[in-house]
Write an enzyme that holds these catalytic residues in place. Sequence first.
Site, PDB file in Angstrom:
ATOM      1  N   GLY A  11       0.798  -1.225   0.000  1.00  0.00           N
ATOM      2  CA  GLY A  11       0.000   0.000   0.000  1.00  0.00           C
ATOM      3  C   GLY A  11       0.829   1.272   0.000  1.00  0.00           C
ATOM      4  O   GLY A  11       2.048   1.247  -0.202  1.00  0.00           O
ATOM      5  N   ASP A  34       1.577  -9.075   1.769  1.00  0.00           N
ATOM      6  CA  ASP A  34       0.315  -8.429   1.381  1.00  0.00           C
ATOM      7  C   ASP A  34      -0.623  -9.512   0.860  1.00  0.00           C
ATOM      8  O   ASP A  34      -0.176 -10.589   0.444  1.00  0.00           O
ATOM      9  CB  ASP A  34       0.570  -7.386   0.281  1.00  0.00           C
ATOM     10  CG  ASP A  34      -0.517  -6.319   0.242  1.00  0.00           C
ATOM     11  OD1 ASP A  34      -0.253  -5.175   0.642  1.00  0.00           O
ATOM     12  OD2 ASP A  34      -1.666  -6.633  -0.181  1.00  0.00           O
ATOM     13  N   ASP A  53      -2.703 -13.234   4.166  1.00  0.00           N
ATOM     14  CA  ASP A  53      -3.998 -12.633   4.469  1.00  0.00           C
ATOM     15  C   ASP A  53      -4.134 -12.539   5.992  1.00  0.00           C
ATOM     16  O   ASP A  53      -4.231 -13.568   6.675  1.00  0.00           O
ATOM     17  CB  ASP A  53      -5.113 -13.514   3.870  1.00  0.00           C
ATOM     18  CG  ASP A  53      -6.498 -12.935   4.130  1.00  0.00           C
ATOM     19  OD1 ASP A  53      -6.630 -12.025   4.989  1.00  0.00           O
ATOM     20  OD2 ASP A  53      -7.461 -13.400   3.493  1.00  0.00           O
ATOM     21  N   TYR A 142     -14.475   3.376   9.885  1.00  0.00           N
ATOM     22  CA  TYR A 142     -13.010   3.473   9.975  1.00  0.00           C
ATOM     23  C   TYR A 142     -12.602   3.975  11.361  1.00  0.00           C
ATOM     24  O   TYR A 142     -11.750   3.381  12.032  1.00  0.00           O
ATOM     25  CB  TYR A 142     -12.527   4.440   8.896  1.00  0.00           C
ATOM     26  CG  TYR A 142     -11.025   4.614   8.827  1.00  0.00           C
ATOM     27  CD1 TYR A 142     -10.191   3.565   8.432  1.00  0.00           C
ATOM     28  CD2 TYR A 142     -10.436   5.846   9.123  1.00  0.00           C
ATOM     29  CE1 TYR A 142      -8.816   3.740   8.341  1.00  0.00           C
ATOM     30  CE2 TYR A 142      -9.061   6.026   9.034  1.00  0.00           C
ATOM     31  CZ  TYR A 142      -8.251   4.966   8.639  1.00  0.00           C
ATOM     32  OH  TYR A 142      -6.897   5.150   8.549  1.00  0.00           O
TER      33      TYR A 142
HETATM   34  N1  NAD Z   1      -2.361   6.667   4.121  1.00  0.00           N
HETATM   35  C1  NAD Z   1      -2.827   7.487   5.049  1.00  0.00           C
HETATM   36  O1  NAD Z   1      -3.009   8.694   4.801  1.00  0.00           O
HETATM   37  C2  NAD Z   1      -3.113   6.959   6.429  1.00  0.00           C
HETATM   38  C3  NAD Z   1      -3.469   7.870   7.439  1.00  0.00           C
HETATM   39  C4  NAD Z   1      -3.742   7.380   8.718  1.00  0.00           C
HETATM   40  C5  NAD Z   1      -3.634   6.021   8.989  1.00  0.00           C
HETATM   41  N2  NAD Z   1      -3.289   5.160   7.990  1.00  0.00           N
HETATM   42  C6  NAD Z   1      -3.217   3.727   8.319  1.00  0.00           C
HETATM   43  O2  NAD Z   1      -1.991   3.164   7.881  1.00  0.00           O
HETATM   44  C7  NAD Z   1      -2.196   1.818   7.440  1.00  0.00           C
HETATM   45  C8  NAD Z   1      -1.666   1.647   6.018  1.00  0.00           C
HETATM   46  O3  NAD Z   1      -2.296   2.608   5.202  1.00  0.00           O
HETATM   47  P1  NAD Z   1      -2.017   2.719   3.628  1.00  0.00           P
HETATM   48  O4  NAD Z   1      -2.371   4.098   3.250  1.00  0.00           O
HETATM   49  O5  NAD Z   1      -0.700   2.168   3.278  1.00  0.00           O
HETATM   50  O6  NAD Z   1      -3.177   1.760   3.096  1.00  0.00           O
HETATM   51  P2  NAD Z   1      -3.392   1.166   1.621  1.00  0.00           P
HETATM   52  O7  NAD Z   1      -4.854   0.997   1.417  1.00  0.00           O
HETATM   53  O8  NAD Z   1      -2.604   1.940   0.632  1.00  0.00           O
HETATM   54  O9  NAD Z   1      -2.716  -0.285   1.774  1.00  0.00           O
HETATM   55  C9  NAD Z   1      -3.285  -1.303   2.545  1.00  0.00           C
HETATM   56  C10 NAD Z   1      -2.704  -2.625   2.067  1.00  0.00           C
HETATM   57  O10 NAD Z   1      -3.302  -3.671   2.832  1.00  0.00           O
HETATM   58  C11 NAD Z   1      -3.491  -4.783   1.955  1.00  0.00           C
HETATM   59  N3  NAD Z   1      -4.521  -5.678   2.482  1.00  0.00           N
HETATM   60  C12 NAD Z   1      -5.867  -5.569   2.372  1.00  0.00           C
HETATM   61  N4  NAD Z   1      -6.471  -6.607   2.963  1.00  0.00           N
HETATM   62  C13 NAD Z   1      -5.493  -7.397   3.471  1.00  0.00           C
HETATM   63  C14 NAD Z   1      -5.480  -8.613   4.184  1.00  0.00           C
HETATM   64  N5  NAD Z   1      -6.633  -9.248   4.498  1.00  0.00           N
HETATM   65  N6  NAD Z   1      -4.288  -9.146   4.547  1.00  0.00           N
HETATM   66  C15 NAD Z   1      -3.128  -8.522   4.218  1.00  0.00           C
HETATM   67  N7  NAD Z   1      -3.073  -7.364   3.525  1.00  0.00           N
HETATM   68  C16 NAD Z   1      -4.241  -6.805   3.164  1.00  0.00           C
HETATM   69  C17 NAD Z   1      -3.908  -4.140   0.629  1.00  0.00           C
HETATM   70  O11 NAD Z   1      -3.686  -5.034  -0.460  1.00  0.00           O
HETATM   71  C18 NAD Z   1      -2.999  -2.901   0.593  1.00  0.00           C
HETATM   72  O12 NAD Z   1      -1.792  -3.154  -0.113  1.00  0.00           O
HETATM   73  C19 NAD Z   1      -3.688   1.552   7.607  1.00  0.00           C
HETATM   74  O13 NAD Z   1      -3.923   0.935   8.842  1.00  0.00           O
HETATM   75  C20 NAD Z   1      -4.295   2.939   7.613  1.00  0.00           C
HETATM   76  O14 NAD Z   1      -5.496   2.970   8.320  1.00  0.00           O
HETATM   77  C21 NAD Z   1      -3.020   5.593   6.726  1.00  0.00           C
END
Ligand code: NAD
Length: 319
Positions: A11, A34, A53, A142
């Site tokens: 991600g 992932d 997963d 969320y």
């Molecule tokens: N990006 C932001 O601005 C932001 C801000 C605050 C908090 N966060 C938190 O940081 C974390 C990562 O965020 P991100 O922006 O990289 O998210 P993202 O959506 O870009 O990536 C999430 C990843 O999780 C993977 N995924 C989904 N289901 C899965 C499963 N069952 N098992 C394993 N992997 C799985 C997806 O394939 C994806 O690659 C999250 O917990 C998010 O809530 C992000």
Amino acid sequence: METLLVTGAGGQIGSELVPALRARFGVERVIASDIRIPTSAGTVTEGPFEHLDCTHPEQLREVIRRHDVRTVYHLAAMLSAVAEERPQTAWHLNMDGLYNMLEVAREYRCAMFFPSSIGAFGPTTPRDRTPQDTAQRPTTMYGVTKVAGELLCDYYAHRFAVDVRGLRLPGLISHVAPPGGGTTDYAVEIFYQAIRYRHYTCFLRADTAIEMMYMPDALDGMLRLMEADPARLRHRNSFNISAMNFTPERLAAEIRKHIPDFVIDYDVDPTRQAIADSWPRSIDDNAARSEWYWAPRYDISAMTQDMLQKLGARLKRAR
Ligand SMILES: NC(=O)c1ccc[n+]([C@@H]2O[C@H](COP(=O)([O-])OP(=O)(O)OC[C@H]3O[C@@H](n4cnc5c(N)ncnc54)[C@H](O)[C@@H]3O)[C@@H](O)[C@H]2O)c1
């Protein structure tokens, strides 16, 4: 040298956290994982990768055991806007995935990083200089999973001595991987559209102020927190951290300093606008500054300059 695991590594955050960890601990010591198998060669695949997963505890257990993992960065989760479209699935991934990870961390004595979010606050939270300890009654799925996640992590820390630490991350701006369906995605999309078309239609109102952060500061915060002296940590899950806050019109004005003919207009998405309106406009991060010396480097002008330069160079190469 210890072995680290990153879940959800494909991600927005993982795409940059994995290379940062590999630069620090060595490529072979950092296992990226992932549910999606990477389709193209990228930073995440330049080293060990596991198809994993998080909603299946036996998969987590097997990978942790086989690689003798000592620290987990648990990033797998569904973000705010997509979670609102599929709340049941979001609960399953964000809560069951976290619970599975905490249980395996308890069994194998792993340290763990949990990314909470400014989404853990809600409409009854003070929206300006939001305190570290305050009302948290979010109205999105969320947010519900992030507050519950913070509590569950603290429970595992106190009840089972799992060394789990977290940050309430604001909206993250980055140029390596696209954002995954959050309310602050506009602040990344705007750069792609400004460079390509000199025009962007924003899904939030012009005057919507939200906390934001440039990815290098977020990565620095995660690494610093995980390396902090536990004796100094009065809080654990999760720390407020702040770097900058701005509105779409303020960001557009900053971009115009580099691209004078850039134009922004607005087509407001009521779902994402409602989420943004329930989040803090600015954050008090004194606990992070005093307990583990949090100190961001990028403000809006340094971030904008770096984004335009790095993303511009990448999009030019891709042409
Ligand atoms: N990006 C932001 O601005 C932001 C801000 C605050 C908090 N966060 C938190 O940081 C974390 C990562 O965020 P991100 O922006 O990289 O998210 P993202 O959506 O870009 O990536 C999430 C990843 O999780 C993977 N995924 C989904 N289901 C899965 C499963 N069952 N098992 C394993 N992997 C799985 C997806 O394939 C994806 O690659 C999250 O917990 C998010 O809530 C992000």
